[in-house]
Design an enzyme around this catalytic site. Sequence first.
Site, mmCIF file in Angstrom:
data_model
loop_
_atom_site.group_PDB
_atom_site.id
_atom_site.type_symbol
_atom_site.label_atom_id
_atom_site.label_comp_id
_atom_site.label_asym_id
_atom_site.label_seq_id
_atom_site.Cartn_x
_atom_site.Cartn_y
_atom_site.Cartn_z
ATOM 1 N N ALA A 67 12.886 51.981 43.285
ATOM 2 C CA ALA A 67 11.858 52.836 42.704
ATOM 3 C C ALA A 67 12.562 54.058 42.137
ATOM 4 C CB ALA A 67 10.859 53.241 43.772
ATOM 5 N N GLY A 110 13.019 48.958 45.505
ATOM 6 C CA GLY A 110 11.974 48.341 44.684
ATOM 7 C C GLY A 110 12.527 47.267 43.760
ATOM 8 N N GLU A 133 16.020 52.190 51.453
ATOM 9 C CA GLU A 133 15.034 53.272 51.575
ATOM 10 C C GLU A 133 15.226 54.107 52.822
ATOM 11 O OE1 GLU A 133 14.359 50.106 50.847
ATOM 12 O OE2 GLU A 133 12.893 49.964 49.230
HETATM 13 N N1 CAA Z 1 15.929 56.353 40.887
HETATM 14 C C1 CAA Z 1 16.213 57.236 39.907
HETATM 15 N N2 CAA Z 1 17.426 57.343 39.343
HETATM 16 C C2 CAA Z 1 18.393 56.511 39.785
HETATM 17 C C3 CAA Z 1 18.171 55.562 40.792
HETATM 18 C C4 CAA Z 1 16.868 55.503 41.349
HETATM 19 N N3 CAA Z 1 16.541 54.599 42.300
HETATM 20 N N4 CAA Z 1 19.319 54.893 41.037
HETATM 21 C C5 CAA Z 1 20.223 55.404 40.189
HETATM 22 N N5 CAA Z 1 19.684 56.373 39.432
HETATM 23 C C6 CAA Z 1 20.321 57.194 38.395
HETATM 24 C C7 CAA Z 1 21.247 58.216 39.031
HETATM 25 O O1 CAA Z 1 20.534 59.351 39.454
HETATM 26 C C8 CAA Z 1 22.174 58.470 37.866
HETATM 27 O O2 CAA Z 1 21.549 59.348 36.972
HETATM 28 P P1 CAA Z 1 22.334 60.658 36.443
HETATM 29 O O3 CAA Z 1 23.539 60.118 35.718
HETATM 30 O O4 CAA Z 1 21.355 61.315 35.547
HETATM 31 O O5 CAA Z 1 22.702 61.441 37.657
HETATM 32 C C9 CAA Z 1 22.289 57.127 37.174
HETATM 33 O O6 CAA Z 1 21.164 56.367 37.614
HETATM 34 C C10 CAA Z 1 23.538 56.351 37.584
HETATM 35 O O7 CAA Z 1 23.568 56.275 38.998
HETATM 36 P P2 CAA Z 1 24.841 56.709 39.864
HETATM 37 O O8 CAA Z 1 25.620 57.755 39.156
HETATM 38 O O9 CAA Z 1 24.368 57.031 41.233
HETATM 39 O O10 CAA Z 1 25.654 55.330 39.853
HETATM 40 P P3 CAA Z 1 26.673 54.813 40.937
HETATM 41 O O11 CAA Z 1 27.305 53.604 40.360
HETATM 42 O O12 CAA Z 1 27.569 55.901 41.412
HETATM 43 O O13 CAA Z 1 25.758 54.383 42.201
HETATM 44 C C11 CAA Z 1 23.884 53.315 43.261
HETATM 45 C C12 CAA Z 1 24.859 53.335 42.059
HETATM 46 C C13 CAA Z 1 24.653 53.005 44.560
HETATM 47 C C14 CAA Z 1 22.863 52.220 43.002
HETATM 48 C C15 CAA Z 1 23.194 54.705 43.396
HETATM 49 O O14 CAA Z 1 22.704 55.070 42.113
HETATM 50 C C16 CAA Z 1 22.037 54.724 44.347
HETATM 51 O O15 CAA Z 1 22.256 54.775 45.547
HETATM 52 N N6 CAA Z 1 20.791 54.696 43.839
HETATM 53 C C17 CAA Z 1 19.590 54.804 44.629
HETATM 54 C C18 CAA Z 1 19.312 53.504 45.347
HETATM 55 C C19 CAA Z 1 18.092 53.657 46.218
HETATM 56 O O16 CAA Z 1 18.039 54.460 47.138
HETATM 57 N N7 CAA Z 1 17.059 52.823 45.950
HETATM 58 C C20 CAA Z 1 15.812 52.832 46.721
HETATM 59 C C21 CAA Z 1 14.808 53.722 46.061
HETATM 60 S S1 CAA Z 1 13.343 53.948 47.033
HETATM 61 C C22 CAA Z 1 12.412 52.567 46.770
HETATM 62 O O17 CAA Z 1 12.802 51.645 46.075
HETATM 63 C C23 CAA Z 1 11.054 52.561 47.439
HETATM 64 C C24 CAA Z 1 10.287 51.287 47.371
HETATM 65 O O18 CAA Z 1 10.538 50.355 48.065
HETATM 66 C C25 CAA Z 1 9.061 51.172 46.530
#
Ligand code: CAA
Length: 259
Positions: A67, A110, A133
Amino acid sequence: MSAPTNLIVGEPTKGVLTITLNRPEALNALNTKLLEELADLLQEVESNADVRAVVITGSRKAFAAGADVREMATLDAVGVLKDPRVDHWKRITAFKKPIIAAVNGFCLGGGCELAMHADILIAGEEAKFGQPEIKLGIMPGAGGTQRLLRSVGKSMAMQMVLTGEPISAQQAMDSGLISEITIPEATLERAQAVATQIARHAPIAVEMAKDSLLKAFDTDLASGLVYERKAFTLLAATEDRNEGINAFLEKRKPLFKGC
Ligand code: CAA
């Protein structure tokens, strides 16, 4: 429907529609707009006879990284309660035609939940599946606890959800989350080939088979068998059933019309 801005939508080819999630700046994080566009599109193609199966894919780096955390940060409890995404998820769940997910890269939160809305998951060998999450102080909220457990079993589901650590494509394969692993370059093509094969079959039979298989998730065996038998009986009323059987007996290829 106005043209989606977060999806790339192909032309139906041999009955298969390919949808590419397209928010590269956020690793295809599922914001409200993207989910709304996807739900609207699926709802629209439900009645399009040229589409008999759908492939959903992302990029090489991410199927979807969850998400949209930035958007989530703006919601208080009432916002979460009234979140329009709940309705979008319901509409995606209700889609009756087969969905094949072609997964590469991050398939998290998500994103993993969206992949699990697909009926068949095919992944590149570098794909990572996870429900991280818990690391954000929350938990899966779009079916992750329920669908993951039914796919990979209790221990693996608990480990993924409670530690937040992702698993590899090979682990996903071993635990039954996905059905095939490919080299990353071939994932989409392979998913499209599987979808094309499905799209050749009688559409009502495909729809009813999908429906009956999904029924197994939420019913006991005896009720599920009754449900299956009724669906099987209903198919006897379709022209495609006669066509399929006659084609076999006449040693020719069937021409299914979806009626
Ligand atoms: N939401 C919004 N933006 C996100 C995102 C997310 N879930 N995942 C990545 N991005 C964005 C980052 O903020 C970044 O943007 P900026 O360059 O503007 O800072 C861009 O995408 C690239 O990401 P990273 O620089 O972090 O890339 P990376 O290769 O270093 O890491 C990753 C990749 C490990 C996937 C890391 O981005 C990450 O941990 N993302 C979040 C994953 C997460 O926690 N997902 C669960 C969300 S909650 C959910 O999904 C609830 C539900 O069940 C409904």
